[in-house]
Design a protein around this motif. Structure first.
Motif, PDB file in Angstrom:
ATOM      1  N   PHE A  15       0.840  -1.194   0.000  1.00 23.57           N
ATOM      2  CA  PHE A  15       0.000   0.000   0.000  1.00 23.57           C
ATOM      3  C   PHE A  15       0.884   1.255   0.000  1.00 23.57           C
ATOM      4  O   PHE A  15       1.718   1.430   0.895  1.00 23.57           O
ATOM      5  CB  PHE A  15      -0.907   0.008   1.230  1.00 23.57           C
ATOM      6  CG  PHE A  15      -1.928  -1.093   1.236  1.00 23.57           C
ATOM      7  CD1 PHE A  15      -3.187  -0.891   0.697  1.00 23.57           C
ATOM      8  CD2 PHE A  15      -1.622  -2.340   1.753  1.00 23.57           C
ATOM      9  CE1 PHE A  15      -4.143  -1.905   0.695  1.00 23.57           C
ATOM     10  CE2 PHE A  15      -2.567  -3.364   1.760  1.00 23.57           C
ATOM     11  CZ  PHE A  15      -3.830  -3.147   1.219  1.00 23.57           C
ATOM     12  N   LEU A  16       0.691   2.121  -0.983  1.00 23.19           N
ATOM     13  CA  LEU A  16       1.427   3.381  -1.063  1.00 23.19           C
ATOM     14  C   LEU A  16       0.593   4.436  -0.350  1.00 23.19           C
ATOM     15  O   LEU A  16      -0.388   4.951  -0.888  1.00 23.19           O
ATOM     16  CB  LEU A  16       1.674   3.764  -2.519  1.00 23.19           C
ATOM     17  CG  LEU A  16       2.278   2.663  -3.407  1.00 23.19           C
ATOM     18  CD1 LEU A  16       2.583   3.206  -4.794  1.00 23.19           C
ATOM     19  CD2 LEU A  16       3.526   2.064  -2.774  1.00 23.19           C
ATOM     20  N   SER A  77      19.325   3.406   0.514  1.00 28.22           N
ATOM     21  CA  SER A  77      18.906   2.003   0.493  1.00 28.22           C
ATOM     22  C   SER A  77      18.993   1.393  -0.898  1.00 28.22           C
ATOM     23  O   SER A  77      18.775   2.070  -1.905  1.00 28.22           O
ATOM     24  CB  SER A  77      17.471   1.870   1.003  1.00 28.22           C
ATOM     25  OG  SER A  77      17.342   2.339   2.312  1.00 28.22           O
ATOM     26  N   GLU A  78      19.301   0.125  -0.931  1.00 31.12           N
ATOM     27  CA  GLU A  78      19.257  -0.655  -2.161  1.00 31.12           C
ATOM     28  C   GLU A  78      18.312  -1.833  -1.922  1.00 31.12           C
ATOM     29  O   GLU A  78      18.035  -2.206  -0.775  1.00 31.12           O
ATOM     30  CB  GLU A  78      20.652  -1.147  -2.539  1.00 31.12           C
ATOM     31  CG  GLU A  78      21.634  -0.006  -2.829  1.00 31.12           C
ATOM     32  CD  GLU A  78      23.007  -0.526  -3.227  1.00 31.12           C
ATOM     33  OE1 GLU A  78      23.166  -1.765  -3.355  1.00 31.12           O
ATOM     34  OE2 GLU A  78      23.922   0.294  -3.404  1.00 31.12           O
ATOM     35  N   THR A  79      17.821  -2.402  -3.000  1.00 30.89           N
ATOM     36  CA  THR A  79      16.879  -3.515  -2.871  1.00 30.89           C
ATOM     37  C   THR A  79      17.460  -4.632  -2.008  1.00 30.89           C
ATOM     38  O   THR A  79      16.751  -5.251  -1.210  1.00 30.89           O
ATOM     39  CB  THR A  79      16.519  -4.065  -4.264  1.00 30.89           C
ATOM     40  OG1 THR A  79      16.066  -2.986  -5.078  1.00 30.89           O
ATOM     41  CG2 THR A  79      15.414  -5.102  -4.157  1.00 30.89           C
ATOM     42  N   SER A  80      18.759  -4.858  -2.133  1.00 25.33           N
ATOM     43  CA  SER A  80      19.409  -5.940  -1.385  1.00 25.33           C
ATOM     44  C   SER A  80      19.418  -5.694   0.128  1.00 25.33           C
ATOM     45  O   SER A  80      19.598  -6.620   0.918  1.00 25.33           O
ATOM     46  CB  SER A  80      20.845  -6.132  -1.883  1.00 25.33           C
ATOM     47  OG  SER A  80      21.593  -4.929  -1.755  1.00 25.33           O
ATOM     48  N   ASP A  81      19.227  -4.432   0.548  1.00 25.53           N
ATOM     49  CA  ASP A  81      19.211  -4.111   1.974  1.00 25.53           C
ATOM     50  C   ASP A  81      17.902  -4.524   2.637  1.00 25.53           C
ATOM     51  O   ASP A  81      17.792  -4.516   3.863  1.00 25.53           O
ATOM     52  CB  ASP A  81      19.399  -2.599   2.182  1.00 25.53           C
ATOM     53  CG  ASP A  81      20.727  -2.099   1.643  1.00 25.53           C
ATOM     54  OD1 ASP A  81      21.714  -2.865   1.709  1.00 25.53           O
ATOM     55  OD2 ASP A  81      20.783  -0.950   1.168  1.00 25.53           O
ATOM     56  N   LEU A  82      16.911  -4.870   1.833  1.00 30.42           N
ATOM     57  CA  LEU A  82      15.559  -5.087   2.343  1.00 30.42           C
ATOM     58  C   LEU A  82      15.122  -6.548   2.213  1.00 30.42           C
ATOM     59  O   LEU A  82      13.936  -6.848   2.103  1.00 30.42           O
ATOM     60  CB  LEU A  82      14.588  -4.165   1.597  1.00 30.42           C
ATOM     61  CG  LEU A  82      14.910  -2.667   1.752  1.00 30.42           C
ATOM     62  CD1 LEU A  82      14.217  -1.858   0.681  1.00 30.42           C
ATOM     63  CD2 LEU A  82      14.514  -2.181   3.136  1.00 30.42           C
ATOM     64  N   LYS A  83      16.090  -7.447   2.258  1.00 26.98           N
ATOM     65  CA  LYS A  83      15.796  -8.868   2.054  1.00 26.98           C
ATOM     66  C   LYS A  83      14.847  -9.433   3.103  1.00 26.98           C
ATOM     67  O   LYS A  83      13.988 -10.261   2.795  1.00 26.98           O
ATOM     68  CB  LYS A  83      17.104  -9.670   2.031  1.00 26.98           C
ATOM     69  CG  LYS A  83      17.916  -9.467   0.756  1.00 26.98           C
ATOM     70  CD  LYS A  83      19.142 -10.361   0.728  1.00 26.98           C
ATOM     71  CE  LYS A  83      19.912 -10.197  -0.577  1.00 26.98           C
ATOM     72  NZ  LYS A  83      21.123 -11.053  -0.620  1.00 26.98           N
ATOM     73  N   GLU A  84      14.994  -9.005   4.357  1.00 29.42           N
ATOM     74  CA  GLU A  84      14.118  -9.522   5.416  1.00 29.42           C
ATOM     75  C   GLU A  84      12.664  -9.169   5.109  1.00 29.42           C
ATOM     76  O   GLU A  84      11.768 -10.020   5.204  1.00 29.42           O
ATOM     77  CB  GLU A  84      14.512  -8.929   6.768  1.00 29.42           C
ATOM     78  CG  GLU A  84      13.647  -9.441   7.914  1.00 29.42           C
ATOM     79  CD  GLU A  84      13.984  -8.796   9.252  1.00 29.42           C
ATOM     80  OE1 GLU A  84      13.230  -9.042  10.219  1.00 29.42           O
ATOM     81  OE2 GLU A  84      14.986  -8.051   9.324  1.00 29.42           O
ATOM     82  N   ASP A 108      11.180  10.852  -3.623  1.00 27.44           N
ATOM     83  CA  ASP A 108      11.201   9.896  -2.513  1.00 27.44           C
ATOM     84  C   ASP A 108      11.761   8.579  -3.049  1.00 27.44           C
ATOM     85  O   ASP A 108      11.498   8.214  -4.197  1.00 27.44           O
ATOM     86  CB  ASP A 108       9.762   9.711  -2.002  1.00 27.44           C
ATOM     87  CG  ASP A 108       9.630   8.567  -1.010  1.00 27.44           C
ATOM     88  OD1 ASP A 108       9.875   8.815   0.182  1.00 27.44           O
ATOM     89  OD2 ASP A 108       9.286   7.449  -1.421  1.00 27.44           O
ATOM     90  N   PRO A 109      12.557   7.865  -2.239  1.00 28.88           N
ATOM     91  CA  PRO A 109      13.232   6.654  -2.736  1.00 28.88           C
ATOM     92  C   PRO A 109      12.383   5.385  -2.763  1.00 28.88           C
ATOM     93  O   PRO A 109      12.873   4.320  -3.100  1.00 28.88           O
ATOM     94  CB  PRO A 109      14.380   6.500  -1.743  1.00 28.88           C
ATOM     95  CG  PRO A 109      13.831   7.042  -0.467  1.00 28.88           C
ATOM     96  CD  PRO A 109      12.960   8.201  -0.860  1.00 28.88           C
ATOM     97  N   GLY A 110      11.111   5.474  -2.407  1.00 27.54           N
ATOM     98  CA  GLY A 110      10.287   4.277  -2.270  1.00 27.54           C
ATOM     99  C   GLY A 110      10.089   3.459  -3.528  1.00 27.54           C
ATOM    100  O   GLY A 110       9.651   2.308  -3.458  1.00 27.54           O
ATOM    101  N   ASN A 111      10.408   4.039  -4.678  1.00 27.60           N
ATOM    102  CA  ASN A 111      10.145   3.329  -5.941  1.00 27.60           C
ATOM    103  C   ASN A 111      10.895   2.005  -6.061  1.00 27.60           C
ATOM    104  O   ASN A 111      10.465   1.113  -6.793  1.00 27.60           O
ATOM    105  CB  ASN A 111      10.492   4.212  -7.137  1.00 27.60           C
ATOM    106  CG  ASN A 111      11.976   4.504  -7.233  1.00 27.60           C
ATOM    107  OD1 ASN A 111      12.528   5.240  -6.415  1.00 27.60           O
ATOM    108  ND2 ASN A 111      12.624   3.942  -8.236  1.00 27.60           N
ATOM    109  N   ILE A 112      12.007   1.850  -5.325  1.00 23.13           N
ATOM    110  CA  ILE A 112      12.764   0.601  -5.480  1.00 23.13           C
ATOM    111  C   ILE A 112      11.958  -0.599  -4.986  1.00 23.13           C
ATOM    112  O   ILE A 112      12.060  -1.691  -5.534  1.00 23.13           O
ATOM    113  CB  ILE A 112      14.153   0.654  -4.799  1.00 23.13           C
ATOM    114  CG1 ILE A 112      14.036   0.758  -3.277  1.00 23.13           C
ATOM    115  CG2 ILE A 112      14.983   1.799  -5.348  1.00 23.13           C
ATOM    116  CD1 ILE A 112      15.380   0.582  -2.573  1.00 23.13           C
ATOM    117  N   MET A 113      11.133  -0.385  -3.947  1.00 20.54           N
ATOM    118  CA  MET A 113      10.301  -1.497  -3.471  1.00 20.54           C
ATOM    119  C   MET A 113       9.068  -1.685  -4.348  1.00 20.54           C
ATOM    120  O   MET A 113       8.567  -2.803  -4.490  1.00 20.54           O
ATOM    121  CB  MET A 113       9.892  -1.286  -2.016  1.00 20.54           C
ATOM    122  CG  MET A 113      10.915  -1.775  -1.010  1.00 20.54           C
ATOM    123  SD  MET A 113      11.540  -3.453  -1.337  1.00 20.54           S
ATOM    124  CE  MET A 113      10.034  -4.412  -1.302  1.00 20.54           C
TER     125      MET A 113
END
Length: 244
Positions: A15-16, A77-84, A108-113
């Protein structure tokens, strides 16, 4: 009910969610569904934990802060930082995505997720809310059919001067509105540079403290008039628009 209905149709969702532009924004500015989603979510991607907790409390004061599980997603942040978090989503956990202000994924950086969610078959649900960039544009009186957003201007003095004049040239040659911003504590210096480097007839809109009923300031004037104005933008969030 709407949230549960969506859950039955879709397996996993991102949800955005909107954040307020001002802490003084009336809750009536937002759709009730924002609170509904927040009440039913415990996992969030956030740009700043302190700000996110305040935003969540604004929408849903009865939400237990101890239940929140926040995952930092900032400009570093990079996508790999959010593995959990990604593993949790793959197992069926819905997440909310919050910006520091306004809509996520714009300045805003949220686009990576969001990109990751699309690649992994997770439904992306955008929720209505304010965008200071769009609100400044529609309040400016400038061209809303063709426009460009440039984010932050360069800090280096010569680079900034060149960028300001480049934006002015784009307005003159194309008629496209040019939107940009600055860190609040550098807003006053930016205004001084705009008054110094732009032509006297160039039109500038300043939209500051948007959605703050007590302090909102939105005005469009030619540079020669801004040079006479006494305005203090120091530490005040603002959007700048050049146009015709």
């Amino acid at each position: 009910i709407l949230f549960l209905f969506n859950q039955l149709i879709h397996n996993i969702m991102l949800f955005l969610l909107p954040a307020y532009l001002s802490e003084n924004s009336p809750i009536e500015y937002f759709a009730p569904v924002v609170k509904e989603y927040i009440m039913n979510l415990d996992y969030f991607f956030v740009e700043n934990e302190k700000t996110a907790r305040k935003v969540i409390k604004f929408f849903a004061p009865e939400k237990k802060q101890s239940e929140l599980k926040l995952f930092l997603l900032d400009k570093y942040s990079e996508t790999s930082d959010l593995k959990e978090a990604q593993e949790l989503m793959k197992k069926g956990t819905d997440f909310g995505l919050l910006s520091e202000a306004g809509l996520p994924c714009i300045a805003d950086p949220g686009n990576i997720m969001v990109k990751w969610a699309h690649k992994n078959g997770i439904k992306v649900v955008p929720v209505n809310g304010p965008s200071s960039i769009i609100l400044a544009l529609i309040s400016s009186g400038f061209n809303g059919q063709q426009f460009a957003f440039h984010g932050y201007l360069p800090i280096d003095k010569d680079e900034r001067k060149n960028k300001i004049r480049q934006l002015e040239k784009q307005v003159q040659e194309t008629g496209y509105s040019q939107i940009f911003m600055e860190t609040p504590y550098r807003n006053q210096r930016l205004l001084e540079d705009l008054c110094k480097f732009l032509s006297p007839q160039t039109a500038l809109c300043i939209a500051a403290d948007i959605n703050n009923p007590e302090k909102e300031f939105i005005k469009t004037l030619p540079i020669k008039e801004w040079q006479k104005e006494k305005i203090d933008l120091h530490k005040i969030p603002a959007i700048f628009v050049l146009g015709q």
